[in-house]
Structures are given as structure tokens and as C-alpha cells.
Motif scaffolding. Structure first.
Motif, PDB file in Angstrom:
ATOM      1  N   MET A   1       1.145  -1.465   0.005  1.00  0.00           N
ATOM      2  CA  MET A   1       0.530  -0.043  -0.115  1.00  0.00           C
ATOM      3  C   MET A   1       0.948   1.441   0.449  1.00  0.00           C
ATOM      4  SD  MET A   1      -2.866   0.640   0.108  1.00  0.00           S
ATOM      5  CE  MET A   1      -3.867  -0.734   0.378  1.00  0.00           C
ATOM      6  N   HIS A   2       0.833   2.011  -0.501  1.00  0.00           N
ATOM      7  CA  HIS A   2       1.086   2.539  -1.491  1.00  0.00           C
ATOM      8  C   HIS A   2       0.410   4.355  -0.962  1.00  0.00           C
ATOM      9  CE1 HIS A   2       4.149   0.731  -2.887  1.00  0.00           C
ATOM     10  NE2 HIS A   2       3.924  -0.120  -3.461  1.00  0.00           N
ATOM     11  N   ASP A  26     -10.320   4.347  -4.202  1.00  0.00           N
ATOM     12  CA  ASP A  26      -8.505   5.023  -3.205  1.00  0.00           C
ATOM     13  C   ASP A  26      -7.709   5.719  -2.907  1.00  0.00           C
ATOM     14  OD1 ASP A  26      -7.584   4.930  -5.416  1.00  0.00           O
ATOM     15  OD2 ASP A  26      -5.973   3.214  -5.052  1.00  0.00           O
ATOM     16  N   HIS A  41      -4.841   5.954  -0.912  1.00  0.00           N
ATOM     17  CA  HIS A  41      -4.293   4.749   0.078  1.00  0.00           C
ATOM     18  C   HIS A  41      -4.278   3.480  -1.075  1.00  0.00           C
ATOM     19  CE1 HIS A  41      -4.914   7.338   3.351  1.00  0.00           C
ATOM     20  NE2 HIS A  41      -4.232   6.811   3.900  1.00  0.00           N
ATOM     21  N   ARG A  42      -3.045   4.070  -2.141  1.00  0.00           N
ATOM     22  CA  ARG A  42      -2.582   2.583  -3.008  1.00  0.00           C
ATOM     23  C   ARG A  42      -2.634   1.655  -3.245  1.00  0.00           C
ATOM     24  NH1 ARG A  42      -4.598   4.732  -9.111  1.00  0.00           N
ATOM     25  NH2 ARG A  42      -6.579   5.427  -7.827  1.00  0.00           N
ATOM     26  N   GLU A  43      -3.000   0.110  -3.688  1.00  0.00           N
ATOM     27  CA  GLU A  43      -2.240  -1.143  -3.592  1.00  0.00           C
ATOM     28  C   GLU A  43      -1.277  -0.802  -5.312  1.00  0.00           C
ATOM     29  OE1 GLU A  43      -3.220  -5.332  -2.291  1.00  0.00           O
ATOM     30  OE2 GLU A  43      -4.511  -4.125  -2.060  1.00  0.00           O
TER      31      GLU A  43
END
Length: 79
Positions: A1-2, A26, A41-43
Motif C-alpha cells: 500500500m502506497h 482509493d 492510499h493505492r495498492e
């Protein structure tokens, strides 16, 4: 997760915000101190991939980002 924030060139109105939210789920659109932004909040497998896909998402809605902000991570920080 970034986690990262895209700073936009223009502030989306309500209709444009709805369009953006229809493209991604997200991110949170906000205007802080008159600065329009989307916090993600991106996977993804890498930070670069996460940022690249977010930039593509905002481009689809005819928005541009002028910069990306990333909060530093305090790994191993002890208080």
C-alpha cells in the motif's frame, strides 16, 4: 500500500468530483489552504506504479497534477 498526494492545477466542482470518484475509490479529494489535492492510499507493486496509475486516473477526468507529495516514512523510529 502506497500513500501519496497529487496536487491538482484546478479545484474540481461537485460534478467533477463525482466523476473523479467514479474513476477511483482509493483517494480523497480535498482543498487545503486553497490547494486542490487528492490523497491516495493505492495498492500497487511499486510507488512508481501507484503514482502513474493515479496520474492516469485524473487525466481521464481532464485534470492535471502539478506535483506529487509523499510523506516521509520513519522506519525503525523509536520514541
Amino acid at each position: 500500500m502506497h500513500e501519496f498526494t497529487l496536487i491538482l492545477t484546478t479545484d474540481p466542482n461537485e460534478e467533477e468530483a463525482d466523476l473523479l470518484y467514479s474513476i477511483f475509490d482509493d483517494g480523497i479529494i480535498a482543498t487545503i489552504g486553497e490547494v486542490p489535492q487528492i490523497h491516495f492510499h493505492r495498492e500497487a507493486s511499486s510507488l512508481e506504479e501507484a503514482i502513474g496509475s493515479a496520474l492516469e486516473n485524473v487525466k481521464v477526468a481532464d485534470f492535471d497534477a502539478i506535483r506529487v507529495e509523499i510523506e516521509p516514512q520513519l522506519l525503525g523510529h523509536k520514541t
